[in-house]
Design an enzyme around this catalytic site. Structure first.
Site, mmCIF file in Angstrom:
data_model
loop_
_atom_site.group_PDB
_atom_site.id
_atom_site.type_symbol
_atom_site.label_atom_id
_atom_site.label_comp_id
_atom_site.label_asym_id
_atom_site.label_seq_id
_atom_site.Cartn_x
_atom_site.Cartn_y
_atom_site.Cartn_z
ATOM 1 N N HIS A 63 0.855 -1.145 0.199
ATOM 2 C CA HIS A 63 0.019 0.069 0.142
ATOM 3 C C HIS A 63 0.836 1.295 -0.071
ATOM 4 C CE1 HIS A 63 -3.667 1.822 1.795
ATOM 5 N NE2 HIS A 63 -3.228 2.869 1.179
ATOM 6 N N HIS A 65 1.512 5.518 -2.162
ATOM 7 C CA HIS A 65 1.003 6.365 -3.189
ATOM 8 C C HIS A 65 1.976 6.952 -3.928
ATOM 9 C CE1 HIS A 65 -3.378 6.011 -1.535
ATOM 10 N NE2 HIS A 65 -2.868 5.880 -0.303
ATOM 11 N N HIS A 182 -10.652 0.420 1.661
ATOM 12 C CA HIS A 182 -10.192 1.593 2.735
ATOM 13 C C HIS A 182 -11.560 1.830 3.505
ATOM 14 C CE1 HIS A 182 -9.088 6.131 3.776
ATOM 15 N NE2 HIS A 182 -10.435 5.841 4.163
ATOM 16 N N ASP A 307 1.439 2.683 3.706
ATOM 17 C CA ASP A 307 0.324 3.777 3.221
ATOM 18 C C ASP A 307 1.363 4.976 2.981
ATOM 19 O OD1 ASP A 307 -1.817 5.184 2.468
ATOM 20 O OD2 ASP A 307 -2.740 4.990 4.384
ATOM 21 N N PHE A 325 -4.898 14.473 4.500
ATOM 22 C CA PHE A 325 -4.645 13.392 5.551
ATOM 23 C C PHE A 325 -3.448 12.531 4.705
ATOM 24 C CE2 PHE A 325 -9.178 13.573 5.833
ATOM 25 C CZ PHE A 325 -9.281 13.545 7.407
HETATM 26 ZN ZN ZN Z 1 -6.749 4.632 2.746
HETATM 27 ZN ZN ZN Z 2 -3.784 4.873 1.178
#
Ligand code: ZN
Ligand code: ZN
Length: 426
Positions: A63, A65, A182, A307, A325
């Site tokens: 996970h 980005h 999520h 994440d 976030f």
């Molecule tokens: Zn998420």
């Molecule tokens: Zn995420």
């Protein structure tokens, strides 16, 4: 030929924990043998000395980005995977919330073509579940699978209705693709910025209860049971969610979950008005954190996932409730997990599993150190003393709550397809 010599090889798939030398030829492991045995040094060609280090299968991050395409001021495939390699990761799974959203085969192919040119690690993209992640109709899931996605998710935008989740899971079951959610009940979320509790009241910040997550986890598990689909909970943060997953596993359902280093390290007590402590799901209570650590140890949790969510500095330099976030995570993940090992809360072999075979299994993949396997290896020290400096990060972004934290243990070399993509100068 590259020989990794004098290391302590830990392979969770076989349970091997022994001194071994490993020979790599091209992109494959060709030999694993006791040290000093047989082969003359000459014949071995190049070698990398792993004295004092653990040699593990290549780490997989389920996970992250990478922000490309479209949000390259925060991160790119090049900078993100460079940071990942520095964190010991050999494969990373970028979420589809880019611009455009990765909801079609052409976007998936674009990501993979770019990765082939600039990435330090393997890139295993996750495709959107719904078109544009808008939660209305299905994305081009089968075409994306042909193009190379490894799972589907609308991460960042929870799948709002059980009805749509059922459609996604029905479809993904037939393709044997895991669905990652999520988990968040949007009606309880309402844009709040931290976990509801004593600390949110003290700070006067709008809070969301842990049930925001666990209600959605419970719903998704029931839809997984209804459809027979593989289901994976992203960034699980609450004790009540973990209990749902534990019960589902007991019933034999194909349910798995991941926990992030920030959730197993920090709690809502650490949140002040510093936006580097703002992420979704938010930091939980001390009780939540203790439950997550227990779940990491007992097998309820399948993977540690970062994440990694980079945001350019300007976007975080605003009031707490207006900040986006997310925190970065590649370069501190292993060192934070080692804190649990050093404090006796997590056995070392289990920690290795949470970074390697655990996440690979979620994707239906193999990850082990054996002849014929891909030459992906992570070499790390459990003792190396260092201090993390966000300013020196390979990521384009600096939004970490761990700037200036002193660590014991670090990734020392990362090998992807037989190529040393990162080496730490001691
Ligand atoms: Zn998420
Ligand atoms: Zn995420």
């Amino acid at each position: 030929m590259l020989r990794i010599k004098n290391g302590r090889v830990m392979d969770p798939a076989s349970g091997m924990d022994a001194r071994r030398d490993i020979w790599l030829d091209g992109d494959r492991i060709v030999k694993v043998a006791p040290q000093g045995g047989g082969e003359s040094e000459r014949a071995a060609g190049e070698s990398l000395d792993a004295s004092g280090l653990i040699v593990a299968p290549g780490f997989v991050d389920l996970h992250c980005h990478l922000r490309e395409p479209g949000i390259e001021n925060s991160e790119t495939i090049e900078t993100g995977t460079r940071a990942a390699a520095r964190g010991g990761f050999t494969a990373v799974c970028p979420m589809p919330n880019t611009r455009p959203v990765n909801d079609s085969a052409s976007v998936t192919r674009g990501i993979l073509e770019r990765a082939a040119v600039v990435a330090s690690t393997r890139v295993w993209p996750i495709g959107a579940a719904s078109a544009g992640s808008r939660g209305e109709s299905l994305a081009e899931i089968a075409a994306m699978q042909q193009a190379g996605i490894v799972a589907v998710s609308d991460d960042g935008k929870p799948i709002a209705t059980a009805r749509l989740m059922r459609q996604v899971m029905d479809y993904c079951r037939s393709l044997d693709l895991p669905v990652i959610d999520h988990c968040e009940d949007a009606s309880l979320f309402a844009g709040n910025s931290m976990r509801e509790g004593r600390q949110s009241v003290r700070l006067g910040l709008a809070g969301m209860p842990a049930a925001t997550e666990s209600i959605a986890v419970a719903r998704d598990i029931q839809v997984a049971e209804l459809t027979g689909c593989r289901f994976h909970v992203a960034h699980l943060s609450a004790r009540t969610s973990l209990e749902c997953v534990r019960a589902a596993k007991k019933r034999g359902l194909r349910v798995s979950c991941e926990v992030t280093p920030h959730h197993f390290t920090l709690t809502d007590e650490d949140v002040a008005y510093d936006t580097h402590f703002k992420m979704n799901p938010p930091l939980g209570s001390a009780e939540d954190r203790a439950a997550l650590v227990e779940g990491l140890g007992d097998g309820t949790v399948d993977a540690i996932a970062t994440d990694h969510a980079p945001h350019e500095p300007a976007s975080k330099e605003v009031e707490f409730d207006r900040a986006p976030f997310g925190v970065t995570g590649f370069e501190t993940a292993l060192a934070l997990a080692l804190e649990l090992v050093h404090s006796g809360k997590l056995p070392l072999m289990r920690m290795v599993e949470l970074f390697t075979t655990g996440p690979a299994r979620v994707l239906g993949r193999d990850r082990r150190i054996a002849e014929g396997q891909p030459a992906d290896l992570t070499l790390f020290s459990t003792e190396h003393a260092w201090t993390f400096r966000a300013a020196e990060s390979a990521s384009k972004s600096r939004n970490t709550p761990f700037d200036g934290r002193a660590f014991r243990g670090a990734p020392m070399a990362t090998i992807v397809a037989g190529r040393v993509v990162y080496r730490r100068n001691a």
